[in-house]
Design a protein around this motif. Structure first.
Motif, PDB file in Angstrom:
ATOM      1  N   GLY A   1       6.155  10.026   0.787  1.00  0.00           N
ATOM      2  CA  GLY A   1       5.146   9.026   1.075  1.00  0.00           C
ATOM      3  C   GLY A   1       5.770   7.768   1.661  1.00  0.00           C
ATOM      4  O   GLY A   1       6.983   7.678   1.847  1.00  0.00           O
ATOM      5  N   ALA A   2       4.908   6.820   1.954  1.00  0.00           N
ATOM      6  CA  ALA A   2       5.349   5.576   2.585  1.00  0.00           C
ATOM      7  C   ALA A   2       4.809   4.380   1.820  1.00  0.00           C
ATOM      8  O   ALA A   2       3.824   4.477   1.095  1.00  0.00           O
ATOM      9  CB  ALA A   2       4.866   5.518   4.038  1.00  0.00           C
ATOM     10  N   ILE A   3       5.480   3.260   2.013  1.00  0.00           N
ATOM     11  CA  ILE A   3       5.038   1.976   1.486  1.00  0.00           C
ATOM     12  C   ILE A   3       4.900   1.032   2.672  1.00  0.00           C
ATOM     13  O   ILE A   3       5.866   0.809   3.413  1.00  0.00           O
ATOM     14  CB  ILE A   3       6.043   1.365   0.494  1.00  0.00           C
ATOM     15  CG1 ILE A   3       6.286   2.288  -0.681  1.00  0.00           C
ATOM     16  CG2 ILE A   3       5.564  -0.018   0.038  1.00  0.00           C
ATOM     17  CD1 ILE A   3       7.446   1.854  -1.564  1.00  0.00           C
TER      18      ILE A   3
ATOM     19  N   ASN B   1      10.037   4.319   3.469  1.00  0.00           N
ATOM     20  CA  ASN B   1       9.699   5.574   2.817  1.00  0.00           C
ATOM     21  C   ASN B   1      10.028   5.480   1.337  1.00  0.00           C
ATOM     22  O   ASN B   1      10.995   4.829   0.941  1.00  0.00           O
ATOM     23  CB  ASN B   1      10.451   6.744   3.458  1.00  0.00           C
ATOM     24  CG  ASN B   1       9.877   7.102   4.807  1.00  0.00           C
ATOM     25  OD1 ASN B   1       8.671   7.086   5.014  1.00  0.00           O
ATOM     26  ND2 ASN B   1      10.739   7.435   5.744  1.00  0.00           N
ATOM     27  N   LYS B   2       9.220   6.160   0.533  1.00  0.00           N
ATOM     28  CA  LYS B   2       9.487   6.238  -0.899  1.00  0.00           C
ATOM     29  C   LYS B   2      10.467   7.383  -1.142  1.00  0.00           C
ATOM     30  O   LYS B   2      10.472   8.373  -0.411  1.00  0.00           O
ATOM     31  CB  LYS B   2       8.195   6.490  -1.678  1.00  0.00           C
ATOM     32  CG  LYS B   2       7.177   5.395  -1.502  1.00  0.00           C
ATOM     33  CD  LYS B   2       5.959   5.506  -2.398  1.00  0.00           C
ATOM     34  CE  LYS B   2       5.430   6.864  -2.665  1.00  0.00           C
ATOM     35  NZ  LYS B   2       4.152   6.885  -3.364  1.00  0.00           N
ATOM     36  N   ASP B   3      11.287   7.258  -2.162  1.00  0.00           N
ATOM     37  CA  ASP B   3      12.262   8.297  -2.484  1.00  0.00           C
ATOM     38  C   ASP B   3      11.596   9.626  -2.812  1.00  0.00           C
ATOM     39  O   ASP B   3      12.130  10.687  -2.516  1.00  0.00           O
ATOM     40  CB  ASP B   3      13.141   7.869  -3.674  1.00  0.00           C
ATOM     41  CG  ASP B   3      14.057   6.707  -3.319  1.00  0.00           C
ATOM     42  OD1 ASP B   3      14.345   6.515  -2.117  1.00  0.00           O
ATOM     43  OD2 ASP B   3      14.477   5.994  -4.242  1.00  0.00           O
TER      44      ASP B   3
ATOM     45  N   VAL C   1       0.877  -1.167   0.000  1.00  0.00           N
ATOM     46  CA  VAL C   1       0.000   0.000   0.000  1.00  0.00           C
ATOM     47  C   VAL C   1       0.913   1.216   0.000  1.00  0.00           C
ATOM     48  O   VAL C   1       1.667   1.426   0.945  1.00  0.00           O
ATOM     49  CB  VAL C   1      -0.951   0.013   1.213  1.00  0.00           C
ATOM     50  CG1 VAL C   1      -1.794   1.290   1.205  1.00  0.00           C
ATOM     51  CG2 VAL C   1      -1.847  -1.222   1.216  1.00  0.00           C
ATOM     52  N   HIS C   2       0.858   1.972  -1.097  1.00  0.00           N
ATOM     53  CA  HIS C   2       1.678   3.172  -1.261  1.00  0.00           C
ATOM     54  C   HIS C   2       0.802   4.395  -0.985  1.00  0.00           C
ATOM     55  O   HIS C   2      -0.348   4.436  -1.425  1.00  0.00           O
ATOM     56  CB  HIS C   2       2.195   3.285  -2.692  1.00  0.00           C
ATOM     57  CG  HIS C   2       3.145   2.211  -3.086  1.00  0.00           C
ATOM     58  ND1 HIS C   2       4.351   2.494  -3.666  1.00  0.00           N
ATOM     59  CD2 HIS C   2       3.082   0.861  -2.996  1.00  0.00           C
ATOM     60  CE1 HIS C   2       4.995   1.366  -3.929  1.00  0.00           C
ATOM     61  NE2 HIS C   2       4.239   0.360  -3.530  1.00  0.00           N
ATOM     62  N   ASP C   3       1.352   5.387  -0.292  1.00  0.00           N
ATOM     63  CA  ASP C   3       0.623   6.634  -0.110  1.00  0.00           C
ATOM     64  C   ASP C   3       1.485   7.803  -0.553  1.00  0.00           C
ATOM     65  O   ASP C   3       2.656   7.635  -0.876  1.00  0.00           O
ATOM     66  CB  ASP C   3       0.141   6.803   1.336  1.00  0.00           C
ATOM     67  CG  ASP C   3       1.246   7.015   2.358  1.00  0.00           C
ATOM     68  OD1 ASP C   3       2.159   7.830   2.098  1.00  0.00           O
ATOM     69  OD2 ASP C   3       1.199   6.381   3.417  1.00  0.00           O
ATOM     70  N   SER C   4       0.904   8.977  -0.577  1.00  0.00           N
ATOM     71  CA  SER C   4       1.660  10.173  -0.957  1.00  0.00           C
ATOM     72  C   SER C   4       1.664  11.174   0.192  1.00  0.00           C
ATOM     73  O   SER C   4       1.663  12.377  -0.021  1.00  0.00           O
ATOM     74  CB  SER C   4       1.113  10.788  -2.249  1.00  0.00           C
ATOM     75  OG  SER C   4      -0.283  10.859  -2.246  1.00  0.00           O
ATOM     76  N   GLY C   5       1.665  10.651   1.406  1.00  0.00           N
ATOM     77  CA  GLY C   5       1.728  11.483   2.601  1.00  0.00           C
ATOM     78  C   GLY C   5       3.147  11.925   2.900  1.00  0.00           C
ATOM     79  O   GLY C   5       4.036  11.863   2.040  1.00  0.00           O
ATOM     80  N   PRO C   6       3.393  12.330   4.144  1.00  0.00           N
ATOM     81  CA  PRO C   6       4.703  12.864   4.514  1.00  0.00           C
ATOM     82  C   PRO C   6       5.778  11.807   4.747  1.00  0.00           C
ATOM     83  O   PRO C   6       6.936  12.148   4.982  1.00  0.00           O
ATOM     84  CB  PRO C   6       4.408  13.606   5.818  1.00  0.00           C
ATOM     85  CG  PRO C   6       3.257  12.859   6.406  1.00  0.00           C
ATOM     86  CD  PRO C   6       2.424  12.421   5.229  1.00  0.00           C
ATOM     87  N   GLY C   7       5.416  10.534   4.689  1.00  0.00           N
ATOM     88  CA  GLY C   7       6.379   9.487   5.023  1.00  0.00           C
ATOM     89  C   GLY C   7       6.393   9.267   6.522  1.00  0.00           C
ATOM     90  O   GLY C   7       5.609   9.850   7.271  1.00  0.00           O
ATOM     91  N   VAL C   8       7.288   8.418   6.963  1.00  0.00           N
ATOM     92  CA  VAL C   8       7.369   8.027   8.365  1.00  0.00           C
ATOM     93  C   VAL C   8       8.772   8.336   8.863  1.00  0.00           C
ATOM     94  O   VAL C   8       9.757   8.042   8.176  1.00  0.00           O
ATOM     95  CB  VAL C   8       7.078   6.512   8.538  1.00  0.00           C
ATOM     96  CG1 VAL C   8       7.237   6.080   9.986  1.00  0.00           C
ATOM     97  CG2 VAL C   8       5.694   6.169   8.020  1.00  0.00           C
TER      98      VAL C   8
END
Length: 159
Positions: free
Chosen positions: A150-152, A145-147, A90-97
């Motif tokens: 967002g987060a995965i 975190n995605k580069d 589940v990928h999001d486009s939030g601030p990451g973790v």
């Protein structure tokens, strides 16, 4: 705790479970101006799982992803299978973790730093519950975190 969970496993079309999850959250995504989409690689199904428990884990992850993604963002569910594992992301486009919180996020009553406010709701149990259900199946749940932001959240289940 995962050790106390009794699973009711059966051969399940995981692609249908993902489709149902997308449908269940579509109105919330539209209301928040977030694109919600899913991709399932061919050959994924069937998977021997407790559909109710895996569905709950997936719902918890999608709910969090929608919560943390801004309007105009994208939440994606992706699933694939190899010889030994089924992997759902589940990928999001939030601030990451915050990387210091990766493991703590899965503890009961822990919430990410960005969300620690009574205004945002939630008790901090969703990720703990999701991990418990996934681990009861012999799988793993992790975050990265995605580069590009967002987060995965990725869980694996034995194929």
């Amino acid at each position: 705790d995962a050790q106390g969970i009794v699973l009711s496993r059966s051969q399940v079309a995981l692609s249908d479970l993902i489709s149902d999850t997308l449908e269940n959250f579509s109105a919330i995504a539209v209301e928040r101006g977030i694109v919600l989409e899913g991709t399932v690689e061919p050959g994924l199904d069937p998977v021997r799982i407790d559909a109710e428990r895996v569905g709950r884990a997936l719902s918890n992850l999608v709910s969090n992803a929608l919560h943390y993604s801004p309007p105009g963002g994208v939440v994606q569910i992706m699933a694939r299978r190899d010889e030994q594992l089924v992997t759902v992301e589940v990928h999001d486009s939030g601030p990451g973790v915050n990387e210091d919180e990766f493991e703590a996020l899965f503890e009961p009553f822990v919430r990410g730093e960005v969300s620690r406010s009574r205004k945002t709701g939630g008790a901090g149990l969703g990720l703990s519950i999701a991990r418990g259900f996934v681990e009861a199946h012999g799988g793993t749940l992790e975050v990265q975190n995605k580069d590009d932001g967002g987060a995965i959240f990725r869980f694996t289940l034995p194929a």
